[in-house]
Design a protein around this motif. Structure first.
Motif, short mmCIF file in Angstrom:
data_model
loop_
_atom_site.label_atom_id
_atom_site.label_comp_id
_atom_site.label_asym_id
_atom_site.label_seq_id
_atom_site.Cartn_x
_atom_site.Cartn_y
_atom_site.Cartn_z
N ILE A 216 0.84 -1.20 0.00
CA ILE A 216 0.00 0.00 0.00
C ILE A 216 0.87 1.25 0.00
O ILE A 216 0.60 2.23 -0.71
CB ILE A 216 -0.96 -0.01 1.21
CG1 ILE A 216 -1.88 -1.22 1.15
CG2 ILE A 216 -1.77 1.27 1.27
CD1 ILE A 216 -2.75 -1.40 2.39
N LEU A 217 1.94 1.23 0.79
CA LEU A 217 2.85 2.38 0.85
C LEU A 217 3.53 2.63 -0.49
O LEU A 217 3.70 3.78 -0.92
CB LEU A 217 3.89 2.15 1.95
CG LEU A 217 4.94 3.24 2.14
CD1 LEU A 217 4.29 4.56 2.53
CD2 LEU A 217 5.95 2.83 3.21
N ALA A 218 3.92 1.54 -1.17
CA ALA A 218 4.56 1.68 -2.48
C ALA A 218 3.64 2.33 -3.50
O ALA A 218 4.08 3.12 -4.35
CB ALA A 218 5.04 0.32 -2.98
N SER A 219 2.36 2.01 -3.45
CA SER A 219 1.41 2.62 -4.37
C SER A 219 1.05 4.05 -3.95
O SER A 219 0.61 4.85 -4.79
CB SER A 219 0.13 1.78 -4.45
OG SER A 219 -0.51 1.71 -3.19
N THR A 220 1.26 4.38 -2.68
CA THR A 220 0.91 5.72 -2.19
C THR A 220 1.99 6.74 -2.55
O THR A 220 1.68 7.87 -2.95
CB THR A 220 0.72 5.69 -0.67
OG1 THR A 220 -0.29 4.73 -0.34
CG2 THR A 220 0.29 7.06 -0.15
N ILE A 221 3.27 6.36 -2.41
CA ILE A 221 4.34 7.34 -2.62
C ILE A 221 4.42 7.81 -4.07
O ILE A 221 4.94 8.89 -4.34
CB ILE A 221 5.69 6.75 -2.18
CG1 ILE A 221 6.01 5.47 -2.94
CG2 ILE A 221 5.71 6.51 -0.68
CD1 ILE A 221 7.35 4.86 -2.60
N THR A 222 3.91 7.01 -5.00
CA THR A 222 3.93 7.44 -6.40
C THR A 222 2.95 8.57 -6.67
O THR A 222 3.07 9.26 -7.68
CB THR A 222 3.60 6.25 -7.31
OG1 THR A 222 2.30 5.73 -6.96
CG2 THR A 222 4.63 5.15 -7.16
N GLU A 223 1.98 8.78 -5.76
CA GLU A 223 0.98 9.82 -5.95
C GLU A 223 1.29 11.09 -5.17
O GLU A 223 0.58 12.09 -5.33
CB GLU A 223 -0.40 9.29 -5.54
CG GLU A 223 -0.84 8.05 -6.31
CD GLU A 223 -2.15 7.48 -5.79
OE1 GLU A 223 -2.71 8.10 -4.85
OE2 GLU A 223 -2.62 6.46 -6.29
N ILE A 224 2.32 11.07 -4.31
CA ILE A 224 2.69 12.27 -3.55
C ILE A 224 3.56 13.14 -4.43
O ILE A 224 4.62 12.70 -4.89
CB ILE A 224 3.41 11.87 -2.25
CG1 ILE A 224 2.53 10.93 -1.42
CG2 ILE A 224 3.77 13.10 -1.44
CD1 ILE A 224 3.21 10.39 -0.18
#
Length: 581
Positions: A216-224
């Motif tokens: 989940i974190l890996a998919s989140t950092i791409t959107e920050i």
């Protein structure tokens, strides 16, 4: 006659009112009274409606609320999303603790001189200390820290750094320490963090992360939008899927995975994420893997990732279990190495793709001769040009001498190419370089052999200039770098982009240190001729290994690296030394 006692006072009292209230005033008074009554009825109806709505919500707890759209205000968004998830305890968001500032100093640490500024208000004297019943002074609590209630410090909280504490939407850094982050909390963060325009650092220390949370974190950092730094120290993940944080779309530049229990399995996946023949990471600059359980096998996989990676500048493998084999493999990548069959195929494809748009623009010139291993499709450009000109038969009949001249020119170029191949083969035989990828491949001999060969240097510079022209000023792809044909293999220069390497507190002995010494000697020699591929290693830490710092190899290695250190300053010379020099 009626008695005057009862009737007369009523009449006398009613006459003044009848004179004061006219019909118009009575009508207006009635209208105002009706409005007041209607307002009270409307307010009562609204209250009953709200009460009925609340009762309906209480009766239907399974009713899904409307989706919440985050605004970028981390505190408001996080609190609202936690409330909607029916969390019993909502962690507070507090500013990160800072050391107290010294009076009379600015934020930069320099004292105010007071020039051109308004006069400051006088400092109030400290109040008199309190006294107990015996008249003795009570010591005041210190001002360097705050005292909290019992167990208050250990409750979960989210610490933040902000550009402006008056503006809640300016959060730049997030720190979470010592409480377990489960999937529901991570899902809430996934909704909040992408809306924060200034967030660039996330630090999750000892948070008990799992493989699902890492995904989940890996998919989140791409959107920050401004994400750069990620620190996940102290999190042992059984799945070891750390490579998901280093994907092609990952914006992470600095990644710290200290004390995460990473084994050779995780190191292999990290090495593949760093670089391979097909793709490589182009964003990561610093990687910290200290304090893990990486052995020689894992170090070899990471070294394989550094073959094609030309973006990573700092690598820490301190406090692991790396021995001579792992150190020798890293040394080989830092000096030079032979290309595998798969890499040679990709090299030819890359050259073919680079040259294909220019086939119809201009005929091949001296550029084609500068590359020694250009694919056959590119070398046969003269045949293609000849076929294109086949339709112009009339022009060829009018000028038969031109055809013979072109065939002679082609024959001369073929002979020239064969001579260059023979020269390269002889050069490879004289260099004494062993084919294969097993060892450092006589780096010291290569270092000595490169001196005093002016012609070879000129050819190397010409080919390097050609590669720079093809790349258009970008970072040189190692597959397109200048190669030497030695013992049937193509050898290319190693990684010179990595400038900081930490191998302290490992199990490296004399053999591994000797290979590292040869790699540094090779980099020092190669940088004298060509600095376009990078500066080479500038700092290396090798403390507390299986070799003494007083060993001859360590002294030579330290002498070489001492002058490369950017923070090194030569000691001032005495007058006697200056007069001697």
């Amino acid at each position: 006659m009626p008695s005057p006692g009862k009737g007369s006072p009523a009449k006398t009292g009613s006459r003044p009112n009848s004179h004061r209230l006219t019909p118009a005033s009575r009508a207006s008074f009635a209208r105002v009274a009706n409005k007041i009554k209607m307002g009270k009825k409307l307010e009562k109806g609204l209250k009953e409606k709200n009460a009925s709505a609340v009762s309906q919500d209480e009766e239907n707890p399974n009713k899904t609320p409307e989706p919440y759209s985050c605004t970028g205000n981390f505190q408001a968004d996080f609190t609202e999303l936690c409330r909607r998830n029916s969390m019993t305890y909502i962690p507070p968001i507090i500013p990160r603790a800072r050391p107290p500032t010294v009076m009379g100093h600015t934020e930069s640490g320099k004292p105010d001189k007071g020039k051109g500024k308004a006069p400051q208000a006088p400092v109030e004297p400290d109040p008199d200390p309190e006294q107990d019943l015996d008249g003795e002074g009570i010591e005041a609590p210190p001002k360097t820290f705050t005292i909290k209630e019992k167990f208050e410090y250990f409750k979960p909280s989210v610490q933040v750094e902000m550009e402006n504490f008056d503006k809640p939407d300016t959060v730049t850094e997030i720190y979470i320490r010592g409480w377990k982050i489960v999937e529901p909390i991570m899902e809430i963060f996934k909704q909040c963090w992408p809306k924060m325009a200034k967030l660039h650092t996330i630090n999750l220390w000892n948070c008990g992360l799992s493989g699902e949370v890492i995904t989940i974190l890996a998919s989140t950092i791409t959107e920050i939008p401004e994400m750069r730094n990620l620190v996940l120290d102290g999190n042992t993940v059984v799945e070891e899927n750390w490579h998901e944080l280093m994907g092609e779309e990952s914006p992470i530049q600095n990644l710290s995975l200290r004390h995460c229990g990473i084994t050779d399995k995780g190191a292999e996946q990290i090495g593949q994420a760093l670089g391979s023949t097909k793709r490589c990471n182009t964003k990561l600059i610093s990687l910290n893997l200290s304090g893990n359980r990486i052995t020689d096998v894992g170090a070899e996989h990471i070294a394989l990732g550094l073959r094609m990676n030309r973006n990573l500048m700092s690598l820490s493998l301190a406090s692991n279990f790396i021995g001579d084999k792992g150190a020798s493999k890293i040394a080989e990548i830092l000096s030079r190495f032979p290309l595998t069959h798969e890499e040679v195929v990709e090299r030819r494809k890359h050259f073919s793709e680079k040259d294909f748009p220019e086939r119809n623009k201009s005929p091949p010139g001296s550029r084609r001769d500068g590359s020694k291993d250009r694919p056959a499709s590119v070398r046969s450009q003269s045949h293609m040009d000849k076929d294109k000109k086949g339709s112009k038969a009339s022009a060829k009949k009018k000028d038969p001498k031109g055809k013979d001249a072109k065939e002679e020119e082609k024959h001369d170029k073929t002979k020239k190419k064969e001579k260059e191949d023979k020269t390269l083969t002889k050069k490879g035989d004289k260099s004494g370089t062993v084919g294969g990828r097993s060892s450092g491949a006589s780096i010291a001999a290569d270092t000595k052999g490169t001196k005093g060969k002016g012609k070879g240097k000129d050819k190397t510079k010409q080919a390097a200039q050609e590669v720079e022209d093809l790349s258009g000023g970008e970072v040189v792809n190692p597959l397109t770098d200048v190669a030497d044909f030695i013992d049937g293999q193509l050898w290319v220069s190693g990684n010179r982009v990595l400038i900081n390497l930490n191998l302290s507190r490992n199990k490296i002995a004399e053999s591994g240190m000797n290979n590292l010494l040869k790699a540094m000697q090779y980099q020092t020699t190669i940088l004298m001729d060509n600095k376009s591929g990078g500066t080479g290693l500038m700092r290396i830490a090798l403390l507390k290994n299986k070799i003494s710092q007083e060993h001859e190899v360590m002294r030579k290695l330290n002498d070489i690296m001492l002058h490369k250190d950017p923070y090194y300053k030569q000691p001032p010379q005495t007058p006697d030394v200056q007069s001697t020099t």
